[in-house]
Scaffold this active site. Structure first.
Site, short mmCIF file in Angstrom:
data_model
loop_
_atom_site.label_atom_id
_atom_site.label_comp_id
_atom_site.label_asym_id
_atom_site.label_seq_id
_atom_site.Cartn_x
_atom_site.Cartn_y
_atom_site.Cartn_z
N GLU A 200 0.84 -1.19 0.00
CA GLU A 200 0.00 0.00 0.00
C GLU A 200 0.87 1.24 0.00
O GLU A 200 2.00 1.22 0.54
CB GLU A 200 -0.88 0.05 1.26
CG GLU A 200 -2.03 -0.91 1.28
CD GLU A 200 -2.86 -0.74 2.54
OE1 GLU A 200 -4.06 -1.01 2.48
OE2 GLU A 200 -2.31 -0.35 3.58
N HIS A 208 -4.02 7.01 13.57
CA HIS A 208 -4.58 5.66 13.51
C HIS A 208 -5.91 5.71 14.27
O HIS A 208 -5.93 5.78 15.49
CB HIS A 208 -3.62 4.67 14.17
CG HIS A 208 -4.06 3.24 14.11
ND1 HIS A 208 -3.21 2.21 13.82
CD2 HIS A 208 -5.27 2.66 14.31
CE1 HIS A 208 -3.87 1.06 13.85
NE2 HIS A 208 -5.12 1.32 14.15
N ASN A 291 -10.33 -5.92 12.52
CA ASN A 291 -10.02 -6.91 13.55
C ASN A 291 -11.32 -7.61 13.92
O ASN A 291 -12.24 -6.99 14.44
CB ASN A 291 -9.38 -6.27 14.78
CG ASN A 291 -8.02 -5.70 14.48
OD1 ASN A 291 -7.76 -4.54 14.70
ND2 ASN A 291 -7.12 -6.53 13.98
N ARG A 293 -12.49 -9.46 16.25
CA ARG A 293 -12.42 -9.93 17.64
C ARG A 293 -12.58 -8.74 18.56
O ARG A 293 -12.64 -7.60 18.12
CB ARG A 293 -11.06 -10.59 17.89
CG ARG A 293 -9.90 -9.67 17.51
CD ARG A 293 -8.56 -10.19 17.94
NE ARG A 293 -7.46 -9.47 17.34
CZ ARG A 293 -6.99 -8.29 17.73
NH1 ARG A 293 -7.59 -7.64 18.74
NH2 ARG A 293 -5.98 -7.71 17.13
#
Length: 455
Positions: A200, A208, A291, A293
């Protein structure tokens, strides 16, 4: 509701799940390795069963032994926590085949979103912005050189099946590319058994930003706001907060809407997190990964939203609808989490296992939580992740949360092992952090060089 669930994990997240299950009236089974015989989660669960020796591959990653433990104890569901088998679609599929409920998304969705290349393709279909990059797996350095020339430097090399900062390299020019690609690929192969890479364009420096989502089997999907996870070292998060000071009302609505759209596109069930990179200079954000989870940093979202994410996971897995609708979710105040590790920040963050001879965890006041599996006399084994606690605070505003965290870290006292408590205290007190003036480059390029100069 389930009568009994097995927790396929250890440490503070196992303790966290046991407590949530108990509050729901659900029985619990702990698994443990021989190294964790005296661990807190073993003592707290209703039942405990050893699944192998200290090595993770022979215990916490041993699917056959864990499933055998679930059958032997009559557990109806398995909560994988984070790490270990939490994003392993093969394990989720085996649970489905054995009629044991996996407390997480389906194996099909995990395959779709756990693999970064598949996830990227699905997000393009969903209309979620993604960074320019390779269209599929990259296996050779020749392919990597060609793609890098097309999208332009700097770039990020990432393991397709990766996570936890493994198999990731930043590359500034063609001279760095070949050795970086070979190193990242070897690391990915060793960590995940899959050396496939993708490329990327690097958005750096950036914020973030991740958005917590929840979905149920009735098609309901909601978000619980965003977390700022920009303070990282070697692609590993160190400190997280919610909400992000870098995001205003309009951008917050856009990024949370994109996360919900992404989850709806794949018919997502249970808890998950959509991670984005935010280019503050342009105000544009790009999908990074999902993610599938519960996250280490979920407590900051629980503080600001008032929603117990682990309880929602168990309810949703049981077939229940989400207990809240989007219009019911309100956000209040500011929350911060510091990860406490048994490591030596002055010695390149080397792990520091050993016996805890004395322990005092901060307490008192409204809006302070410590998630930990430590106790005085406990011996931290050298075989697993070095995180031993999380300190989470909540204040009416960010300043109050910062002051509360400083107070909590000053009270945190552990003897017998070296920890990063003082490092976290310096970080949370840094003028840039106090002002909210940081991005993903700050810790490595600004804070650490100064910190490491100190005696």
């Amino acid at each position: 509701m389930f009568n009994k669930i097995l927790i396929a994990n250890r440490g503070e997240i196992a303790v966290r799940i046991i407590r949530a299950a108990r509050e729901l009236g659900v029985g619990t089974v702990a698994i443990y390795s021989t190294a964790d015989r005296d661990a807190l989660h073993v003592h707290l669960a209703d039942e405990a069963i050893c699944v192998g020796p200290a090595r993770s591959t022979e215990s916490y990653l041993n699917m056959n032994n864990i499933l055998s433990a679930a059958v032997a104890t009559g557990a109806q569901a398995i909560h994988p926590g984070f790490g270990f088998l939490s994003e392993n679609s093969k394990f989720a599929r085996l649970c489905e085949e054995m009629n044991i409920k996996f407390i997480g998304p389906s194996a099909k969705v995990m395959d779709m979103m756990g693999d970064k290349i598949n996830a990227r393709a699905e997000m393009i279909k969903a209309g979620v912005p993604v960074t320019p990059g390779s269209e599929g797996e990259v296996h050779t350095t020749d392919e990597a050189v060609k793609i890098a020339e097309e999208i332009g430097y700097p770039i990020m090399l990432k393991a397709s099946a990766g996570g936890g900062g493994k198999g990731i390299r930043k590359v500034n020019n063609v001279e760095e590319l070949v050795p970086a690609f070979e190193a990242a690929q070897a690391e990915a192969q060793a960590a995940f058994g899959n050396g496939a890479m993708f490329i990327e364009r690097m958005i750096f420096p950036a914020r973030h930003i991740e958005v917590q989502i929840l979905g149920d089997s009735q098609g309901n999907v909601i978000h619980l706001g965003e977390r700022d996870c920009s303070l990282q070292r070697n692609n590993q998060k160190v400190l997280e907060e919610s909400p992000s000071v870098a995001i205003g009302h309009t951008l917050r609505n856009e990024i949370t809407a994109a996360a919900v759209k992404a989850a709806q596109h794949v018919s997502y069930e249970n808890a998950g997190t959509i991670e984005f990179l935010l280019d503050e200079s342009s105000g544009k954000f790009y999908f990074m990964e999902m993610n599938t989870r519960v996250q280490v940093e979920h407590p900051v979202t629980e503080f600001v939203s008032g929603v117990d994410i682990v309880k929602e996971q168990i309810r949703v897995a049981n077939g229940n609808e989400l207990s809240v609708k989007q219009e019911d979710v309100t956000f209040s105040g500011h929350a911060i989490e510091c990860r406490i590790n048994s490591e030596n920040p002055k010695f390149n963050f080397a792990p520091s296992p050993g016996k805890i001879t004395n322990l005092f965890l901060p307490s008192g006041g409204v809006g302070l939580r410590v998630d930990s599996a430590m106790y005085s006399g406990y011996s931290i084994p050298p075989y697993y992740d070095s995180m031993i606690a999380k300190v989470i605070v909540h204040g009416e505003n960010r300043f109050e949360a910062l002051m509360k965290m400083q107070r909590a870290l000053l009270e945190f006292d552990v003897e017998g092992v070296i920890t990063n408590v003082d490092f976290q205290l310096e970080l949370i007190s840094d003028p840039h952090v106090v002002a909210g003036d940081y991005d993903t480059s700050f810790l490595g390029n600004v804070f650490l060089p100064e910190y490491q100069k100190e005696d």
